[in-house]
Enzyme design. Structure first.
Site, PDB file in Angstrom:
ATOM      1  N   GLU A  78       0.834  -1.208   0.000  1.00  0.00           N
ATOM      2  CA  GLU A  78       0.000   0.000   0.000  1.00  0.00           C
ATOM      3  C   GLU A  78       0.865   1.252   0.000  1.00  0.00           C
ATOM      4  OE1 GLU A  78      -3.131  -0.037  -0.407  1.00  0.00           O
ATOM      5  OE2 GLU A  78      -3.597  -2.150  -0.041  1.00  0.00           O
ATOM      6  N   ARG A  88     -17.413  -1.383   6.777  1.00  0.00           N
ATOM      7  CA  ARG A  88     -18.509  -2.067   6.085  1.00  0.00           C
ATOM      8  C   ARG A  88     -19.079  -3.182   6.951  1.00  0.00           C
ATOM      9  NH1 ARG A  88     -18.842  -6.649   3.250  1.00  0.00           N
ATOM     10  NH2 ARG A  88     -16.582  -6.966   3.308  1.00  0.00           N
ATOM     11  N   CYS A 141      -7.322  -2.594   8.348  1.00  0.00           N
ATOM     12  CA  CYS A 141      -6.047  -2.557   7.637  1.00  0.00           C
ATOM     13  C   CYS A 141      -5.579  -1.113   7.427  1.00  0.00           C
ATOM     14  CB  CYS A 141      -6.159  -3.283   6.302  1.00  0.00           C
ATOM     15  SG  CYS A 141      -6.351  -5.072   6.456  1.00  0.00           S
ATOM     16  N   HIS A 165      -1.200  -5.926   1.548  1.00  0.00           N
ATOM     17  CA  HIS A 165      -2.386  -6.775   1.481  1.00  0.00           C
ATOM     18  C   HIS A 165      -2.056  -8.051   0.716  1.00  0.00           C
ATOM     19  CE1 HIS A 165      -5.528  -3.591   2.581  1.00  0.00           C
ATOM     20  NE2 HIS A 165      -5.857  -4.675   3.270  1.00  0.00           N
TER      21      HIS A 165
END
Length: 215
Positions: A78, A88, A141, A165
């Site tokens: 990232e 979510r 994350c 990831h």
């Protein structure tokens, strides 16, 4: 060089998290760098607390957090973390922050100090797919990546931090048709290759290589 590598525990109804399973398989030394391994909870706030205690205990030069990104095909370092929690799904302690600022005195976003393009190239040169990601999401994350960058900004200016990831592993997709996966040993190998790049580049600038996205 000492590198703290963390992996999350299982979340979202999964019985296993490839992040921590892969971290456990890493060698204790990579290119002369000492590798310290730590499991952290998939929980807003607490993940940063556990990580900070490990930083204070081990005094690493680099913190590399690893997390699961089900649905991704590649190993994805990232580039950036944003100052926003927007869950979510609930975390492992049923927290589900919506549109919450992570640190009121933090930057809107922090870029990693790690050579993400060199990390990607070293994985690809060893036969596995990898790509730079420009979104760590808004779940735990991104939260831990941001929190580590905030710690660097406020308390540990000589430390570097970043996040990778990784995809699902085979046993997670038995009942998930058409979902990409990798073998756990391959994920561990790829993480090792990213760490090799981190060590090799030291304080050098990252590669100037094509790695952007059109959307």
């Amino acid at each position: 060089m000492k590198i703290l590598v963390t992996g999350f525990d299982p979340f979202g109804g999964e019985k296993i998290n490839p992040a921590w399973e892969a971290v456990k398989k890493l060698p204790d030394t990579i290119k002369g760098a000492e590798i310290v391994k730590e499991e952290i909870p998939t929980v807003y706030g607490k993940s940063a607390d556990v990580c900070k205690k490990a930083i204070q205990k081990h005094q690493p030069d680099v913190v590399l957090n690893i997390g699961q990104a089900g649905g991704r095909f590649t190993i994805t370092p990232e580039r950036i973390a944003i100052n926003l929690d927007d869950a979510r799904i609930p975390d492992n302690e049923n927290n589900q922050p919506i549109d919450q600022t992570i640190q009121t005195d933090g930057q809107a976003a922090y870029f990693t100090q790690l050579p993400v393009k060199a990390m990607v190239e070293n994985v690809k040169n060893n036969g596995f797919p990898a790509a730079v990601s420009n979104s760590a999401g808004t779940f735990v994350c991104n939260h831990i990546m941001y929190q580590v960058q905030y710690m660097i900004d406020k308390e540990f200016p000589n430390m570097k931090g970043g996040f990778i990831h990784v995809p699902f592993i085979a046993e997670q997709v038995v009942n998930k048709p058409n979902q990409p996966f990798m073998q756990i040993s391959d994920i561990a190998f790829c993480i090792e290759k990213t760490i090799e790049a981190i060590v090799n580049f030291g304080d050098k600038d990252d590669l100037k290589a094509v790695g952007g996205e059109t959307h």
